[in-house]
Design a protein around this motif. Structure first.
Motif, short mmCIF file in Angstrom:
data_model
loop_
_atom_site.label_atom_id
_atom_site.label_comp_id
_atom_site.label_asym_id
_atom_site.label_seq_id
_atom_site.Cartn_x
_atom_site.Cartn_y
_atom_site.Cartn_z
N GLY A 39 0.83 -1.20 0.00
CA GLY A 39 0.00 0.00 0.00
C GLY A 39 0.86 1.24 0.00
O GLY A 39 1.77 1.38 0.81
N ALA A 40 0.58 2.11 -0.92
CA ALA A 40 1.36 3.34 -1.04
C ALA A 40 0.67 4.46 -0.28
O ALA A 40 -0.37 4.93 -0.68
CB ALA A 40 1.54 3.70 -2.50
N ASP A 41 1.23 4.82 0.83
CA ASP A 41 0.74 5.96 1.60
C ASP A 41 1.83 7.02 1.54
O ASP A 41 2.98 6.73 1.83
CB ASP A 41 0.45 5.54 3.05
CG ASP A 41 -0.23 6.64 3.83
OD1 ASP A 41 0.36 7.75 3.96
OD2 ASP A 41 -1.35 6.41 4.32
N PRO A 42 1.49 8.24 1.16
CA PRO A 42 2.52 9.27 1.04
C PRO A 42 3.22 9.59 2.36
O PRO A 42 4.32 10.15 2.34
CB PRO A 42 1.75 10.49 0.51
CG PRO A 42 0.32 10.22 0.82
CD PRO A 42 0.15 8.73 0.84
N ASN A 43 2.64 9.22 3.48
CA ASN A 43 3.27 9.48 4.78
C ASN A 43 4.08 8.31 5.30
O ASN A 43 4.59 8.35 6.41
CB ASN A 43 2.22 9.87 5.82
CG ASN A 43 1.68 11.26 5.59
OD1 ASN A 43 2.40 12.15 5.13
ND2 ASN A 43 0.41 11.46 5.87
N LEU A 44 4.20 7.24 4.48
CA LEU A 44 4.97 6.06 4.88
C LEU A 44 6.26 5.97 4.07
O LEU A 44 6.23 5.97 2.84
CB LEU A 44 4.16 4.78 4.67
CG LEU A 44 4.90 3.46 4.96
CD1 LEU A 44 5.33 3.37 6.42
CD2 LEU A 44 4.02 2.28 4.58
N THR A 45 7.37 5.89 4.80
CA THR A 45 8.67 5.65 4.19
C THR A 45 9.17 4.31 4.69
O THR A 45 9.15 4.07 5.90
CB THR A 45 9.68 6.76 4.58
OG1 THR A 45 9.18 8.02 4.15
CG2 THR A 45 11.05 6.51 3.96
N VAL A 46 9.57 3.45 3.78
CA VAL A 46 10.07 2.14 4.16
C VAL A 46 11.56 2.07 3.87
O VAL A 46 11.99 2.35 2.75
CB VAL A 46 9.32 1.02 3.41
CG1 VAL A 46 9.85 -0.35 3.83
CG2 VAL A 46 7.82 1.11 3.66
N ILE A 47 12.33 1.70 4.89
CA ILE A 47 13.77 1.51 4.75
C ILE A 47 14.02 0.00 4.75
O ILE A 47 13.58 -0.70 5.66
CB ILE A 47 14.54 2.15 5.93
CG1 ILE A 47 14.18 3.64 6.10
CG2 ILE A 47 16.04 1.93 5.79
CD1 ILE A 47 14.67 4.54 5.01
N ALA A 48 14.71 -0.48 3.74
CA ALA A 48 15.03 -1.91 3.67
C ALA A 48 16.29 -2.17 4.48
O ALA A 48 17.29 -1.46 4.35
CB ALA A 48 15.25 -2.32 2.22
N GLY A 49 16.22 -3.18 5.35
CA GLY A 49 17.40 -3.51 6.12
C GLY A 49 17.07 -4.28 7.38
O GLY A 49 15.93 -4.64 7.63
N SER A 50 18.11 -4.48 8.17
CA SER A 50 18.01 -5.25 9.41
C SER A 50 18.32 -4.35 10.60
O SER A 50 19.15 -3.43 10.50
CB SER A 50 19.02 -6.40 9.37
OG SER A 50 19.17 -6.98 10.65
N VAL A 51 17.70 -4.65 11.73
CA VAL A 51 17.99 -3.90 12.96
C VAL A 51 19.40 -4.20 13.45
O VAL A 51 19.91 -3.50 14.33
CB VAL A 51 16.97 -4.19 14.08
CG1 VAL A 51 15.59 -3.71 13.69
CG2 VAL A 51 16.97 -5.64 14.47
N LEU A 52 20.04 -5.20 12.88
CA LEU A 52 21.41 -5.54 13.27
C LEU A 52 22.45 -4.74 12.49
O LEU A 52 23.64 -4.87 12.73
CB LEU A 52 21.65 -7.04 13.07
CG LEU A 52 20.71 -7.96 13.87
CD1 LEU A 52 21.00 -9.42 13.52
CD2 LEU A 52 20.86 -7.71 15.36
N ASP A 53 21.99 -3.91 11.55
CA ASP A 53 22.87 -3.09 10.72
C ASP A 53 22.66 -1.63 11.09
O ASP A 53 21.56 -1.09 10.94
CB ASP A 53 22.55 -3.34 9.24
CG ASP A 53 23.50 -2.64 8.30
OD1 ASP A 53 24.31 -1.79 8.74
OD2 ASP A 53 23.43 -2.93 7.09
N ALA A 54 23.71 -0.98 11.57
CA ALA A 54 23.60 0.39 12.08
C ALA A 54 23.15 1.41 11.04
O ALA A 54 22.42 2.35 11.37
CB ALA A 54 24.94 0.83 12.68
#
Length: 76
Positions: A39-54
């Motif tokens: 779903g494309a919401d203009p207020n949503l930004t998605v960052i691809a990655g892992s919480v183990l990567d700073a």
């Protein structure tokens, strides 16, 4: 308000994302699999990655007023 969400694809995290967007907040979510945040919401930004990567963690937190961490383990 800008909200950073870790664990955004899980049950609790997805509710935080949905409710934050419904309230008109800007939400940045870190996800290992960005396609799970459909779903494309203009207020949503998605960052691809892992919480183990700073680096993606820092990108997700940049400019945030609040952070919600809803991490857990799965049976996968």
């Amino acid at each position: 308000m800008r909200i950073a969400v870790f664990g955004a694809t899980g049950g609790t995290g997805s509710q935080v994302v949905q409710q934050g967007l419904a309230a008109g907040h800007q939400v940045t979510a870190l996800a290992r699999d960005p396609s799970r945040l459909a779903g494309a919401d203009p207020n949503l930004t998605v960052i691809a990655g892992s919480v183990l990567d700073a680096v993606p963690v820092q990108q997700t937190l940049q400019g945030a007023d609040a952070a919600v961490v809803s991490l857990g383990n799965t049976s996968n």
